[in-house]
Design a protein around this motif. Structure first.
Motif, mmCIF file in Angstrom:
data_model
loop_
_atom_site.group_PDB
_atom_site.id
_atom_site.type_symbol
_atom_site.label_atom_id
_atom_site.label_comp_id
_atom_site.label_asym_id
_atom_site.label_seq_id
_atom_site.Cartn_x
_atom_site.Cartn_y
_atom_site.Cartn_z
ATOM 1 N N ALA A 115 26.858 -16.958 -43.938
ATOM 2 C CA ALA A 115 25.731 -17.617 -43.266
ATOM 3 C C ALA A 115 25.927 -17.590 -41.747
ATOM 4 C CB ALA A 115 25.582 -19.058 -43.761
ATOM 5 N N TYR A 116 27.141 -17.854 -41.305
ATOM 6 C CA TYR A 116 27.439 -17.865 -39.868
ATOM 7 C C TYR A 116 27.222 -16.488 -39.246
ATOM 8 C CZ TYR A 116 29.759 -18.820 -35.444
ATOM 9 O OH TYR A 116 30.024 -18.965 -34.107
ATOM 10 N N SER A 117 27.518 -15.437 -39.996
ATOM 11 C CA SER A 117 27.336 -14.083 -39.464
ATOM 12 C C SER A 117 25.872 -13.796 -39.147
ATOM 13 C CB SER A 117 27.878 -13.048 -40.447
ATOM 14 O OG SER A 117 27.041 -12.909 -41.567
ATOM 15 N N TYR A 118 24.972 -14.506 -39.788
ATOM 16 C CA TYR A 118 23.544 -14.339 -39.506
ATOM 17 C C TYR A 118 23.075 -15.211 -38.349
ATOM 18 C CZ TYR A 118 22.682 -11.542 -43.666
ATOM 19 O OH TYR A 118 22.674 -10.537 -44.591
ATOM 20 N N VAL A 119 23.490 -16.471 -38.324
ATOM 21 C CA VAL A 119 22.901 -17.422 -37.372
ATOM 22 C C VAL A 119 23.773 -17.710 -36.153
ATOM 23 C CG1 VAL A 119 21.426 -18.510 -39.076
ATOM 24 C CG2 VAL A 119 23.711 -19.429 -38.687
ATOM 25 N N LYS A 120 25.058 -17.407 -36.210
ATOM 26 C CA LYS A 120 25.985 -17.592 -35.091
ATOM 27 C C LYS A 120 26.021 -19.030 -34.573
ATOM 28 C CE LYS A 120 26.825 -13.146 -34.797
ATOM 29 N NZ LYS A 120 26.981 -12.694 -36.143
ATOM 30 N N ASN A 121 25.866 -19.987 -35.472
ATOM 31 C CA ASN A 121 25.892 -21.398 -35.093
ATOM 32 C C ASN A 121 26.462 -22.190 -36.266
ATOM 33 O OD1 ASN A 121 24.485 -24.190 -35.238
ATOM 34 N ND2 ASN A 121 24.314 -23.582 -33.085
ATOM 35 N N GLN A 122 27.468 -23.033 -35.979
ATOM 36 C CA GLN A 122 28.161 -23.754 -37.044
ATOM 37 C C GLN A 122 27.231 -24.678 -37.825
ATOM 38 O OE1 GLN A 122 31.346 -25.767 -35.017
ATOM 39 N NE2 GLN A 122 32.588 -23.919 -34.824
ATOM 40 N N GLU A 123 26.459 -25.481 -37.111
ATOM 41 C CA GLU A 123 25.592 -26.451 -37.789
ATOM 42 C C GLU A 123 24.519 -25.758 -38.629
ATOM 43 O OE1 GLU A 123 26.251 -26.695 -34.411
ATOM 44 O OE2 GLU A 123 27.718 -28.321 -34.594
ATOM 45 N N ASP A 124 23.925 -24.707 -38.072
ATOM 46 C CA ASP A 124 22.898 -23.976 -38.817
ATOM 47 C C ASP A 124 23.503 -23.309 -40.057
ATOM 48 O OD1 ASP A 124 20.984 -24.737 -36.976
ATOM 49 O OD2 ASP A 124 21.122 -22.864 -35.834
ATOM 50 N N ALA A 125 24.701 -22.761 -39.920
ATOM 51 C CA ALA A 125 25.368 -22.131 -41.070
ATOM 52 C C ALA A 125 25.640 -23.161 -42.161
ATOM 53 C CB ALA A 125 26.662 -21.460 -40.626
ATOM 54 N N LEU A 126 26.085 -24.345 -41.762
ATOM 55 C CA LEU A 126 26.319 -25.412 -42.745
ATOM 56 C C LEU A 126 25.012 -25.831 -43.423
ATOM 57 C CD1 LEU A 126 28.936 -27.592 -40.846
ATOM 58 C CD2 LEU A 126 29.330 -26.219 -42.899
#
Length: 169
Positions: free
Chosen positions: A26-37
């Protein structure tokens, strides 16, 4: 144990065993910790809501990865204009600071790839999935995945060489 209870147990086991991989995906797509979570949490909710549609318990991992990929892509479509960076990323690109990510050129080149190629590269090389597993996740046949992987690597090679030439000149 009932069929639904067994499926829930297998799903919980799958999520628990692959939580770091799913978060990185998920992080590889959005590059943001909170959004990935948020994406991982939403994917877990979607998985439990759609658990009855799972045809084979053997494919539970690729099925869940597909949900994460689709949830990530949905998130990107909804937030197309907005790019948010976390503190770690900001520190890495701030002038005067040391690079925290040694392959910043590779990361930039990956971000510039179309999503169909970026997905294949991410799943193959960062999540260590086999071609057949990637095909299951992306609902494509294996030969299509092989072709996309080859094309993505070719595009990355061209992009990385172009960047190197620009820096040298």
């Amino acid at each position: 144990m009932t069929k639904n209870r067994k499926l829930e147990t297998e799903l919980i086991t799958c999520i628990t065993e692959h939580k770091e991989h799913v978060y990185r995906l998920a992080y590889s797509y959005v590059k943001n910790q909170e959004d990935a979570l948020d994406i991982v949490q939403e994917a877990i909710q979607k998985a439990f809501a759609a658990a009855d549609s799972l045809k084979s318990h053997v494919a539970i991992k690729s099925w869940f990865y597909r949900i994460v990929v689709n949830t990530s892509l949905d998130f990107l479509r909804k937030h197309k204009k907005l790019t948010v960076m976390d503190d770690v990323t900001m520190e890495a690109i701030t002038p005067g600071s040391e690079d925290a990510y040694t392959n910043i050129d590779l990361e930039k080149a990956l971000e510039e790839l179309p999503s169909m190629y970026r997905s294949v590269i991410t799943l193959r090389y960062f999540e260590d999935l086999k071609i057949d597993e990637i095909a299951d996740v992306l609902k494509e046949n294996s030969s299509t995945i092989k072709t996309r992987l080859y094309q993505a690597l070719k595009l990355l090679r061209i992009k990385m060489n172009d960047d190197t030439l620009v820096e040298v000149n």
